[in-house]
Design a protein around this motif. Sequence first.
Motif, PDB file in Angstrom:
ATOM      1  N   MET A   1       0.996  -1.333   0.104  1.00  0.00           N
ATOM      2  CA  MET A   1       0.116   0.230  -0.083  1.00  0.00           C
ATOM      3  C   MET A   1       1.092   1.158   0.009  1.00  0.00           C
ATOM      4  N   ALA A   2       1.952   1.167   0.577  1.00  0.00           N
ATOM      5  CA  ALA A   2       2.702   2.429   0.781  1.00  0.00           C
ATOM      6  C   ALA A   2       3.499   2.564  -0.709  1.00  0.00           C
ATOM      7  N   ALA A   3       3.620   1.594  -1.344  1.00  0.00           N
ATOM      8  CA  ALA A   3       4.538   1.723  -2.536  1.00  0.00           C
ATOM      9  C   ALA A   3       3.475   2.262  -3.507  1.00  0.00           C
ATOM     10  N   ASP A   4       2.274   2.128  -3.541  1.00  0.00           N
ATOM     11  CA  ASP A   4       1.266   2.447  -4.343  1.00  0.00           C
ATOM     12  C   ASP A   4       0.900   4.147  -4.056  1.00  0.00           C
ATOM     13  N   GLY A   5       1.274   4.496  -2.905  1.00  0.00           N
ATOM     14  CA  GLY A   5       1.257   5.896  -2.377  1.00  0.00           C
ATOM     15  C   GLY A   5       2.335   6.725  -3.024  1.00  0.00           C
ATOM     16  N   LEU A   6       3.220   5.843  -2.977  1.00  0.00           N
ATOM     17  CA  LEU A   6       4.684   6.708  -3.400  1.00  0.00           C
ATOM     18  C   LEU A   6       4.602   6.802  -4.818  1.00  0.00           C
ATOM     19  N   VAL A   7       3.939   6.059  -5.567  1.00  0.00           N
ATOM     20  CA  VAL A   7       3.855   6.079  -6.996  1.00  0.00           C
ATOM     21  C   VAL A   7       2.907   7.133  -7.551  1.00  0.00           C
ATOM     22  N   ARG A   8       1.780   7.269  -6.702  1.00  0.00           N
ATOM     23  CA  ARG A   8       0.592   8.324  -7.047  1.00  0.00           C
ATOM     24  C   ARG A   8       1.456   9.439  -6.548  1.00  0.00           C
ATOM     25  N   GLN A   9       2.098   9.571  -5.458  1.00  0.00           N
ATOM     26  CA  GLN A   9       2.847  10.993  -5.316  1.00  0.00           C
ATOM     27  C   GLN A   9       3.722  11.384  -6.431  1.00  0.00           C
ATOM     28  N   GLN A  10       4.383  10.517  -6.922  1.00  0.00           N
ATOM     29  CA  GLN A  10       5.405  10.685  -7.845  1.00  0.00           C
ATOM     30  C   GLN A  10       4.728  11.154  -9.317  1.00  0.00           C
ATOM     31  N   LEU A  11       3.489  10.482  -9.581  1.00  0.00           N
ATOM     32  CA  LEU A  11       2.808  10.945 -10.417  1.00  0.00           C
ATOM     33  C   LEU A  11       2.243  12.220 -10.586  1.00  0.00           C
ATOM     34  N   VAL A  12       1.734  12.695  -9.256  1.00  0.00           N
ATOM     35  CA  VAL A  12       0.997  13.929  -9.416  1.00  0.00           C
ATOM     36  C   VAL A  12       2.324  15.088  -9.288  1.00  0.00           C
ATOM     37  N   HIS A  13       3.152  14.698  -8.835  1.00  0.00           N
ATOM     38  CA  HIS A  13       4.489  15.631  -8.685  1.00  0.00           C
ATOM     39  C   HIS A  13       4.803  15.736 -10.342  1.00  0.00           C
ATOM     40  N   ARG A  14       4.936  14.803 -11.134  1.00  0.00           N
ATOM     41  CA  ARG A  14       5.305  15.069 -12.356  1.00  0.00           C
ATOM     42  C   ARG A  14       4.305  15.768 -13.270  1.00  0.00           C
ATOM     43  N   LEU A  15       2.809  15.372 -12.755  1.00  0.00           N
ATOM     44  CA  LEU A  15       2.030  16.218 -13.583  1.00  0.00           C
ATOM     45  C   LEU A  15       2.093  17.646 -13.352  1.00  0.00           C
ATOM     46  N   TYR A  16       2.347  17.993 -11.843  1.00  0.00           N
ATOM     47  CA  TYR A  16       2.635  19.435 -11.566  1.00  0.00           C
ATOM     48  C   TYR A  16       3.587  20.060 -12.069  1.00  0.00           C
ATOM     49  N   VAL A  17       4.795  19.243 -12.184  1.00  0.00           N
ATOM     50  CA  VAL A  17       6.131  20.075 -12.708  1.00  0.00           C
ATOM     51  C   VAL A  17       5.698  20.234 -14.217  1.00  0.00           C
ATOM     52  N   ASP A  18       5.340  19.291 -14.879  1.00  0.00           N
ATOM     53  CA  ASP A  18       4.961  19.236 -16.332  1.00  0.00           C
ATOM     54  C   ASP A  18       4.052  20.368 -16.766  1.00  0.00           C
ATOM     55  N   HIS A  19       3.127  20.767 -15.866  1.00  0.00           N
ATOM     56  CA  HIS A  19       1.616  21.228 -16.470  1.00  0.00           C
ATOM     57  C   HIS A  19       1.448  22.501 -15.650  1.00  0.00           C
ATOM     58  N   GLN A  20       1.729  22.795 -14.543  1.00  0.00           N
ATOM     59  CA  GLN A  20       1.418  23.793 -13.800  1.00  0.00           C
ATOM     60  C   GLN A  20       1.715  25.297 -14.528  1.00  0.00           C
ATOM     61  N   GLY A  21       2.863  25.587 -14.966  1.00  0.00           N
ATOM     62  CA  GLY A  21       2.960  26.689 -15.535  1.00  0.00           C
ATOM     63  C   GLY A  21       1.830  26.923 -16.742  1.00  0.00           C
ATOM     64  N   TRP A  22       1.943  25.850 -17.583  1.00  0.00           N
ATOM     65  CA  TRP A  22       0.838  26.085 -18.557  1.00  0.00           C
ATOM     66  C   TRP A  22      -0.613  26.355 -18.001  1.00  0.00           C
ATOM     67  N   LEU A  23      -1.181  25.502 -16.977  1.00  0.00           N
ATOM     68  CA  LEU A  23      -2.369  25.650 -16.345  1.00  0.00           C
ATOM     69  C   LEU A  23      -2.420  27.198 -15.610  1.00  0.00           C
ATOM     70  N   ASN A  24      -1.449  27.550 -15.195  1.00  0.00           N
ATOM     71  CA  ASN A  24      -1.472  28.928 -14.335  1.00  0.00           C
ATOM     72  C   ASN A  24      -1.633  30.087 -15.441  1.00  0.00           C
ATOM     73  N   GLY A  25      -0.968  29.702 -16.528  1.00  0.00           N
ATOM     74  CA  GLY A  25      -1.245  30.785 -17.651  1.00  0.00           C
ATOM     75  C   GLY A  25      -2.479  30.921 -18.183  1.00  0.00           C
ATOM     76  N   TRP A  26      -2.956  29.637 -18.735  1.00  0.00           N
ATOM     77  CA  TRP A  26      -4.326  29.546 -19.195  1.00  0.00           C
ATOM     78  C   TRP A  26      -5.295  30.271 -18.159  1.00  0.00           C
ATOM     79  N   LEU A  27      -5.170  29.910 -16.759  1.00  0.00           N
ATOM     80  CA  LEU A  27      -6.134  30.618 -15.964  1.00  0.00           C
ATOM     81  C   LEU A  27      -5.869  31.959 -15.866  1.00  0.00           C
ATOM     82  N   ARG A  28      -4.663  32.557 -16.052  1.00  0.00           N
ATOM     83  CA  ARG A  28      -4.344  33.993 -15.797  1.00  0.00           C
ATOM     84  C   ARG A  28      -4.969  34.622 -17.054  1.00  0.00           C
ATOM     85  N   ARG A  29      -5.011  33.887 -18.241  1.00  0.00           N
ATOM     86  CA  ARG A  29      -5.658  34.718 -19.330  1.00  0.00           C
ATOM     87  C   ARG A  29      -7.050  34.612 -19.111  1.00  0.00           C
ATOM     88  N   GLN A  30      -7.752  33.879 -18.874  1.00  0.00           N
ATOM     89  CA  GLN A  30      -9.075  33.632 -18.530  1.00  0.00           C
ATOM     90  C   GLN A  30      -9.405  34.727 -17.406  1.00  0.00           C
TER      91      GLN A  30
END
Length: 172
Positions: A1-30
């Motif tokens: 179970m702890a391993a699943d949590g670590l994998v999930r945390q890594q996936l969220v971190h990657r999603l955040y690092v890869d797309h946070q700037g783009w999302l923030n820019g899109w929302l700023r324009r809106q």
Amino acid sequence: MAADGLVRQQLVHRLYVDHQGWLNGWLRRQLGCSQRAADLAQDTFVRVLSKDQGLDAIREPRAYLHTIARGLLINHWRRRQIEQAYLDAVALQPEAVAPSPESQALVVETLLQVDAMLSRLPEKVRRAFLLSQLHGLTYAAIALEVGVSERMVKKYMAQAMLHCLTLIEDDA
């Protein structure tokens, strides 16, 4: 179970690092406001964290984030619209009877809850309920306005009242 949590945390971190700037820019324009855009971007990632579905199954991360952020943006605009309508009504009151800021905040929160409740009703049910409660129309007048029978209006009203009672019980 702890391993699943670590994998999930890594996936969220990657999603955040890869797309946070783009999302923030899109929302700023809106929104035209960098602070509110940052808040909504953060709220989007909080929603991602709260979802139970597997993040590894997301094929189009930007489309996924856009969908979540768009819902938050719609809620933001709806809230602003409700708040502004209330503040406009308060501004018409004499200063001596104007509610306190605390009372205003409570009323706005209540209005938002009522709006959320009404938005869950089917369109004709919501319309019949509002025509009855806000405009005081009779069931016969509502039937003409909505284009259904008076018997159907009675069913709509029963459905709306049951929905209200269910929500009241849920809050208790």
